[in-house]
Design a protein around this motif. Structure first.
Motif, PDB file in Angstrom:
ATOM      1  N   LEU A 306       0.823  -1.103   0.048  1.00 28.12           N
ATOM      2  CA  LEU A 306      -0.021   0.038  -0.099  1.00 28.12           C
ATOM      3  C   LEU A 306       0.924   1.247   0.134  1.00 28.12           C
ATOM      4  O   LEU A 306       1.862   1.440   0.783  1.00 28.12           O
ATOM      5  CB  LEU A 306      -0.926   0.086   1.220  1.00 28.12           C
ATOM      6  CG  LEU A 306      -1.981  -1.169   1.284  1.00 28.12           C
ATOM      7  CD1 LEU A 306      -2.855  -0.796   2.564  1.00 28.12           C
ATOM      8  CD2 LEU A 306      -2.785  -1.039   0.178  1.00 28.12           C
ATOM      9  N   ARG A 307       0.575   1.955  -1.158  1.00 26.48           N
ATOM     10  CA  ARG A 307       1.373   3.326  -1.129  1.00 26.48           C
ATOM     11  C   ARG A 307       0.697   4.302  -0.275  1.00 26.48           C
ATOM     12  O   ARG A 307      -0.371   4.869  -0.471  1.00 26.48           O
ATOM     13  CB  ARG A 307       1.431   3.879  -2.499  1.00 26.48           C
ATOM     14  CG  ARG A 307       2.174   2.849  -3.422  1.00 26.48           C
ATOM     15  CD  ARG A 307       3.442   2.854  -3.076  1.00 26.48           C
ATOM     16  NE  ARG A 307       4.113   1.641  -3.977  1.00 26.48           N
ATOM     17  CZ  ARG A 307       5.394   1.367  -4.133  1.00 26.48           C
ATOM     18  NH1 ARG A 307       6.443   1.907  -2.985  1.00 26.48           N
ATOM     19  NH2 ARG A 307       5.674   0.341  -4.776  1.00 26.48           N
ATOM     20  N   LEU A 308       1.316   5.002   0.709  1.00 28.23           N
ATOM     21  CA  LEU A 308       0.475   5.802   1.718  1.00 28.23           C
ATOM     22  C   LEU A 308       0.961   7.298   1.430  1.00 28.23           C
ATOM     23  O   LEU A 308       2.133   7.389   0.677  1.00 28.23           O
ATOM     24  CB  LEU A 308       1.113   5.829   3.087  1.00 28.23           C
ATOM     25  CG  LEU A 308       0.818   4.183   3.805  1.00 28.23           C
ATOM     26  CD1 LEU A 308       1.293   4.140   5.235  1.00 28.23           C
ATOM     27  CD2 LEU A 308      -0.609   4.036   3.911  1.00 28.23           C
ATOM     28  N   HIS A 309       0.098   8.262   1.601  1.00 31.96           N
ATOM     29  CA  HIS A 309       0.643   9.666   1.277  1.00 31.96           C
ATOM     30  C   HIS A 309      -0.335  10.448   2.289  1.00 31.96           C
ATOM     31  O   HIS A 309      -0.905   9.830   3.127  1.00 31.96           O
ATOM     32  CB  HIS A 309      -0.280   9.758  -0.106  1.00 31.96           C
ATOM     33  CG  HIS A 309      -1.815   9.658  -0.364  1.00 31.96           C
ATOM     34  ND1 HIS A 309      -2.569  10.244   0.281  1.00 31.96           N
ATOM     35  CD2 HIS A 309      -2.214   8.535  -0.984  1.00 31.96           C
ATOM     36  CE1 HIS A 309      -3.946   9.871  -0.110  1.00 31.96           C
ATOM     37  NE2 HIS A 309      -3.744   8.795  -0.794  1.00 31.96           N
ATOM     38  N   ALA A 310      -0.301  11.687   2.170  1.00 33.37           N
ATOM     39  CA  ALA A 310      -0.550  12.617   3.345  1.00 33.37           C
ATOM     40  C   ALA A 310      -2.105  12.479   3.549  1.00 33.37           C
ATOM     41  O   ALA A 310      -2.672  12.606   4.671  1.00 33.37           O
ATOM     42  CB  ALA A 310      -0.421  13.967   3.004  1.00 33.37           C
ATOM     43  N   GLY A 311      -2.829  11.836   2.625  1.00 28.71           N
ATOM     44  CA  GLY A 311      -4.184  11.510   2.783  1.00 28.71           C
ATOM     45  C   GLY A 311      -4.670  10.296   3.076  1.00 28.71           C
ATOM     46  O   GLY A 311      -6.066   9.925   3.120  1.00 28.71           O
TER      47      GLY A 311
END
Length: 428
Positions: A306-311
């Motif tokens: 899973l690619r996590l980002h600020a959202g």
């Protein structure tokens, strides 16, 4: 271990977490085949019980529905057995195609503290929210808010999945309000960038276990019993856990700032620390020289990272209620599976997000078993759903006020909450 009271310590990760519960399925958004018909009554208790519903629009794309099934208070000695109810259910429905807001997860001043759901909703500037993850609670007087399982906040993985087959996770993308439901896995390592010596990472932001008999040694490196390796971030608490063992503080590049043969320090913004106990203390001193590379991966049930980002936000629950529109609750007979207050989170076939609370342990609302909870989720039209922390933790706050009735008579402080903020997510 009675998970609904949140009173269990974080479970150890079992190796590479190869075992996955048979009751959960892969993350996805496939069409539902078994959605409940619109306006269906709740499948609770005797047929023909009086049921009332009232709904209000909180903001564009967000509605609050209150369902009361049964009219007469239950006899106090029949709360766990009555077929006459009553049941009180509050349902928050978010339509991502209509709303201008977003769903997120939030915690208090730091990860290890607890706050009431109402306070978490207010401090986040949110319109509404419910309690979310299982947390350490009374098992740790010093760190009661420590999540027992997944915790992702603003794209940061601050607590790893436990590997317990019962754990179920909910991950939301605040930019699109898309939700993934399933059981996630996690792996982590620490590697010296020069020598390539590698050490497994056991936990994130969880006090390590000091093996019995090792805490009195003059040097932590003299311990030959298995210990833990844990990464700490500034979000955890004002200071990292203290005690026997080794702690190495790293800067933002992963280079060693300082090393100590006791644990407990204050981290500056951008710093992390690695704590080790038991015989891992020796290994840590060997690895953490110069600079180290910390590698970890959060994986879905297909093994995809899973690619996590600020959202990105994620919380943990115990047991999948619905998987692909079908009941997914395993058989169980202990107190966790009996009637209790419940908090539910999930999605419908067309992507709506539903957060619901069921009051319980009271004559005015008796609560639901795990089977009854899954049936309620299906009746609400959910396709995928998990059971969040419940019992005395169950709470829903709307516009600054508690809308349900906690079983203990007063709202409990909890580890984190799922909240709806009535504005578009602007983070990158």
């Amino acid at each position: 271990m009675i998970f609904y009271t949140s009173s269990v310590p974080k479970l150890r990760r079992f190796g590479a977490v190869a075992a996955v519960a048979a009751v959960v399925t892969g993350l996805g958004f496939a069409p539902v085949a078994h959605a409940a018909p619109s306006g269906a009554t709740l499948p609770l208790g005797d047929a023909g019980l009086a049921e009332s519903r009232s709904s209000q629009t909180l903001t564009r794309g967000v509605t609050l529905t209150r369902i009361v099934r049964g009219t007469d208070p239950a006899p106090a000695d029949q709360i766990n057995t009555t077929t006459r109810g009553p049941w009180v259910v509050n349902v928050l429905t978010i339509d991502p195609t209509a709303t201008r807001g977003h769903l997120a997860a939030t915690y208090g001043p730091d990860l290890a503290k607890v706050e009431k759901t109402t306070d978490l909703v207010r401090s986040a500037g949110a319109l509404a929210g419910v309690n979310a993850s299982f947390f350490t609670f009374t098992a740790s007087a010093q760190y009661p808010g420590d999540p027992v399982g997944l915790g992702v906040f603003g794209g940061k993985l601050l607590s790893e999945p436990t590997g317990d087959p019962a754990e179920a996770n909910l991950v939301v993308d605040a930019r699109s309000n898309k939700v993934l439901v399933g059981q996630l896995r996690w792996t982590g390592t620490v590697q010296n960038t020069r020598t390539k010596v590698t050490l497994p990472l056991d936990f994130i932001n969880h006090p390590p276990v000091v093996p019995a008999g090792c805490d009195g040694l003059a040097q932590p490196t003299q311990c030959t019993l298995p210990g833990d390796v844990v990464r700490f971030t500034p979000e955890f608490a004002e200071a990292t856990p203290s005690g026997a063992g080794v702690e190495v503080v790293l800067d933002a590049r992963g280079c060693v700032v300082r090393t100590s043969t006791t644990r407990g320090t204050t981290l500056s913004q951008g710093q992390t620390s690695l704590q080790a106990t038991g015989r891992d203390s020796v290994a840590m001193l060997a690895v953490a020289k110069g600079c180290v590379k910390q590698t970890d991966a959060l994986l879905d049930e297909t093994g995809k990272k899973l690619r996590l980002h600020a959202g990105s936000f994620g919380v943990n629950g115990r047991y999948r209620l619905l998987a692909g529109g079908r009941i997914a609750v395993p058989a169980g007979s202990d107190s966790f599976f009996a009637r209790n207050p419940r908090t539910i989170a999930g999605t419908t076939a067309d992507g709506k997000i539903v957060l619901a609370t069921i009051d319980g342990r009271m004559t005015t609302s008796v609560g639901t078993t795990m089977d009854e909870t899954a049936a309620v989720a299906a009746a609400l039209g959910l396709f995928d759903a998990i059971n969040l922390d419940g019992g005395g933790s169950t709470a829903m706050s709307v516009e600054g006020s508690l809308v349900n009735q906690p079983s203990g008579g007063a709202e409990r402080a909890v580890g984190d909450a799922l909240v709806f903020v009535d504005s578009r997510f602007t983070g990158r």
